[in-house]
Scaffold this motif. Sequence first.
Motif, PDB file in Angstrom:
ATOM      1  N   LYS A   6      40.882  24.885  62.904  1.00 28.64           N
ATOM      2  CA  LYS A   6      41.758  25.264  64.006  1.00 28.64           C
ATOM      3  C   LYS A   6      42.285  26.670  63.724  1.00 28.64           C
ATOM      4  CE  LYS A   6      44.619  22.583  66.859  1.00 28.64           C
ATOM      5  NZ  LYS A   6      45.614  21.559  67.108  1.00 28.64           N
ATOM      6  N   ILE A   7      42.267  27.514  64.758  1.00 27.74           N
ATOM      7  CA  ILE A   7      42.810  28.869  64.661  1.00 27.74           C
ATOM      8  C   ILE A   7      44.083  28.900  65.500  1.00 27.74           C
ATOM      9  CG2 ILE A   7      42.412  31.327  65.086  1.00 27.74           C
ATOM     10  CD1 ILE A   7      39.352  30.588  65.079  1.00 27.74           C
ATOM     11  N   LEU A   8      45.209  29.073  64.824  1.00 28.80           N
ATOM     12  CA  LEU A   8      46.499  29.131  65.513  1.00 28.80           C
ATOM     13  C   LEU A   8      47.028  30.547  65.477  1.00 28.80           C
ATOM     14  CD1 LEU A   8      48.206  25.967  63.971  1.00 28.80           C
ATOM     15  CD2 LEU A   8      47.136  26.167  66.232  1.00 28.80           C
ATOM     16  N   THR A   9      47.408  31.064  66.628  1.00 33.50           N
ATOM     17  CA  THR A   9      48.061  32.360  66.684  1.00 33.50           C
ATOM     18  C   THR A   9      49.469  32.132  67.188  1.00 33.50           C
ATOM     19  OG1 THR A   9      47.878  34.666  67.408  1.00 33.50           O
ATOM     20  CG2 THR A   9      47.278  32.979  69.021  1.00 33.50           C
ATOM     21  N   MET A  10      50.403  32.842  66.617  1.00 34.66           N
ATOM     22  CA  MET A  10      51.799  32.644  67.019  1.00 34.66           C
ATOM     23  C   MET A  10      52.531  33.960  67.082  1.00 34.66           C
ATOM     24  SD  MET A  10      52.786  30.620  63.546  1.00 34.66           S
ATOM     25  CE  MET A  10      51.157  29.946  63.365  1.00 34.66           C
ATOM     26  N   LEU A  11      53.468  33.996  67.971  1.00 36.24           N
ATOM     27  CA  LEU A  11      54.378  35.119  68.099  1.00 36.24           C
ATOM     28  C   LEU A  11      55.667  34.685  67.434  1.00 36.24           C
ATOM     29  CD1 LEU A  11      54.548  37.910  69.419  1.00 36.24           C
ATOM     30  CD2 LEU A  11      55.624  36.799  71.350  1.00 36.24           C
ATOM     31  N   VAL A  12      56.149  35.499  66.497  1.00 35.88           N
ATOM     32  CA  VAL A  12      57.339  35.134  65.744  1.00 35.88           C
ATOM     33  C   VAL A  12      58.338  36.275  65.755  1.00 35.88           C
ATOM     34  CG1 VAL A  12      56.043  33.583  64.214  1.00 35.88           C
ATOM     35  CG2 VAL A  12      56.402  35.955  63.530  1.00 35.88           C
ATOM     36  N   GLU A  13      59.602  35.932  65.562  1.00 27.57           N
ATOM     37  CA  GLU A  13      60.607  36.966  65.387  1.00 27.57           C
ATOM     38  C   GLU A  13      60.376  37.598  64.027  1.00 27.57           C
ATOM     39  OE1 GLU A  13      64.628  36.321  66.633  1.00 27.57           O
ATOM     40  OE2 GLU A  13      64.001  34.527  67.741  1.00 27.57           O
ATOM     41  N   ASN A  14      60.455  38.906  63.983  1.00 26.02           N
ATOM     42  CA  ASN A  14      60.156  39.645  62.770  1.00 26.02           C
ATOM     43  C   ASN A  14      61.368  39.632  61.837  1.00 26.02           C
ATOM     44  OD1 ASN A  14      58.698  41.150  61.000  1.00 26.02           O
ATOM     45  ND2 ASN A  14      58.679  43.011  62.214  1.00 26.02           N
ATOM     46  N   ASN A  15      61.702  38.453  61.353  1.00 20.39           N
ATOM     47  CA  ASN A  15      62.849  38.264  60.468  1.00 20.39           C
ATOM     48  C   ASN A  15      62.386  38.140  59.027  1.00 20.39           C
ATOM     49  OD1 ASN A  15      64.616  38.196  62.658  1.00 20.39           O
ATOM     50  ND2 ASN A  15      64.382  35.993  62.907  1.00 20.39           N
ATOM     51  N   ASP A  40      52.958  43.537  62.925  1.00 22.73           N
ATOM     52  CA  ASP A  40      53.926  43.810  63.974  1.00 22.73           C
ATOM     53  C   ASP A  40      53.209  43.890  65.312  1.00 22.73           C
ATOM     54  OD1 ASP A  40      55.964  43.998  62.128  1.00 22.73           O
ATOM     55  OD2 ASP A  40      56.006  46.182  62.107  1.00 22.73           O
ATOM     56  N   THR A  41      53.938  43.611  66.371  1.00 26.15           N
ATOM     57  CA  THR A  41      53.407  43.813  67.724  1.00 26.15           C
ATOM     58  C   THR A  41      53.866  45.193  68.194  1.00 26.15           C
ATOM     59  OG1 THR A  41      55.355  42.843  68.743  1.00 26.15           O
ATOM     60  CG2 THR A  41      53.540  41.330  68.208  1.00 26.15           C
ATOM     61  N   LEU A  42      53.641  45.496  69.450  1.00 28.18           N
ATOM     62  CA  LEU A  42      54.122  46.773  69.982  1.00 28.18           C
ATOM     63  C   LEU A  42      55.638  46.867  69.926  1.00 28.18           C
ATOM     64  CD1 LEU A  42      51.746  47.237  73.046  1.00 28.18           C
ATOM     65  CD2 LEU A  42      51.635  48.363  70.813  1.00 28.18           C
ATOM     66  N   ASN A  43      56.288  45.717  70.001  1.00 29.40           N
ATOM     67  CA  ASN A  43      57.738  45.661  69.845  1.00 29.40           C
ATOM     68  C   ASN A  43      58.014  45.230  68.403  1.00 29.40           C
ATOM     69  OD1 ASN A  43      60.450  44.918  69.765  1.00 29.40           O
ATOM     70  ND2 ASN A  43      60.442  44.178  71.873  1.00 29.40           N
ATOM     71  N   ASP A  72      62.001  30.726  64.095  1.00 33.98           N
ATOM     72  CA  ASP A  72      61.433  32.060  64.310  1.00 33.98           C
ATOM     73  C   ASP A  72      60.182  32.059  65.181  1.00 33.98           C
ATOM     74  OD1 ASP A  72      63.328  33.346  62.635  1.00 33.98           O
ATOM     75  OD2 ASP A  72      62.199  32.724  60.875  1.00 33.98           O
ATOM     76  N   VAL A  73      59.566  30.905  65.383  1.00 35.98           N
ATOM     77  CA  VAL A  73      58.319  30.830  66.145  1.00 35.98           C
ATOM     78  C   VAL A  73      58.650  30.732  67.628  1.00 35.98           C
ATOM     79  CG1 VAL A  73      56.219  29.501  66.569  1.00 35.98           C
ATOM     80  CG2 VAL A  73      57.065  29.795  64.228  1.00 35.98           C
ATOM     81  N   LEU A  74      58.237  31.757  68.374  1.00 35.94           N
ATOM     82  CA  LEU A  74      58.546  31.838  69.805  1.00 35.94           C
ATOM     83  C   LEU A  74      57.420  31.281  70.675  1.00 35.94           C
ATOM     84  CD1 LEU A  74      59.904  35.480  69.665  1.00 35.94           C
ATOM     85  CD2 LEU A  74      61.229  33.361  69.584  1.00 35.94           C
ATOM     86  N   TYR A  75      56.190  31.330  70.165  1.00 43.04           N
ATOM     87  CA  TYR A  75      55.017  30.973  70.956  1.00 43.04           C
ATOM     88  C   TYR A  75      53.905  30.623  69.984  1.00 43.04           C
ATOM     89  CZ  TYR A  75      50.893  32.128  73.840  1.00 43.04           C
ATOM     90  OH  TYR A  75      49.702  32.113  74.500  1.00 43.04           O
ATOM     91  N   ILE A  76      53.157  29.588  70.283  1.00 40.87           N
ATOM     92  CA  ILE A  76      52.008  29.217  69.450  1.00 40.87           C
ATOM     93  C   ILE A  76      50.858  28.822  70.365  1.00 40.87           C
ATOM     94  CG2 ILE A  76      52.739  26.826  69.164  1.00 40.87           C
ATOM     95  CD1 ILE A  76      51.631  27.028  66.258  1.00 40.87           C
ATOM     96  N   LYS A  77      49.641  29.230  69.990  1.00 46.54           N
ATOM     97  CA  LYS A  77      48.464  28.952  70.808  1.00 46.54           C
ATOM     98  C   LYS A  77      47.302  28.592  69.893  1.00 46.54           C
ATOM     99  CE  LYS A  77      46.501  29.502  74.956  1.00 46.54           C
ATOM    100  NZ  LYS A  77      47.065  29.084  76.200  1.00 46.54           N
ATOM    101  N   ASP A  78      46.556  27.567  70.251  1.00 48.04           N
ATOM    102  CA  ASP A  78      45.351  27.176  69.534  1.00 48.04           C
ATOM    103  C   ASP A  78      44.185  27.965  70.120  1.00 48.04           C
ATOM    104  OD1 ASP A  78      43.141  26.006  68.382  1.00 48.04           O
ATOM    105  OD2 ASP A  78      43.555  23.991  69.144  1.00 48.04           O
TER     106      ASP A  78
END
Length: 172
Positions: A6-15, A40-43, A72-78
């Motif tokens: 499984k490949i999980l990608t997630m957007l997290v707060e950069n804490n 890091d993302t663009l933000n 810290d995890v805002l979004y997760i996608k398989d």
Amino acid sequence: MKERKKILTMLVENNYGVTSRVSGVFSRRGFNLDSFTGCDTLNPRYSRITVVVRGDEQSLEQIEKQVSKLEDVLYIKDLTAVDAVCRELMLVKIRVLPDSRQAIMAVANIFHGKVVDVTRDSMIIELTGKQEKLDAFINLLDGYEILEVASTGLTGLERGSESVVTLKEESF
């Protein structure tokens, strides 16, 4: 039960400590990560983390739910469940004498590889692609002495604009 990847990608707060908290969920439950990448993302307030993990379906679903509960995890996608582009970067250092450089370069060109360093007795080839492509390149180097291999781990994005995530109208 049948094991799968499984490949999980997630957007997290950069804490501070976010990568430790995310990887800790996997290690506490006995999962070995095949790959863990982040940037890091663009933000700069947010980072993207991509992990590759193997296990049976029930365990993988459970681990995804537990990771998504982290503060810290805002979004997760398989990414294995959607149409996605996934790639890995690999550097391969090969012992090469002057008379065999052209042959190595020809193999690298077939795989859209790039020679990034040449010395009197070695070359470093850079390749990007799916794991199968990288493995096939290594297999074609049979007969040459591979001195070192380094790879970044897998990263990926879902295809199409509908997967773009915005939080409170902020750009990533």
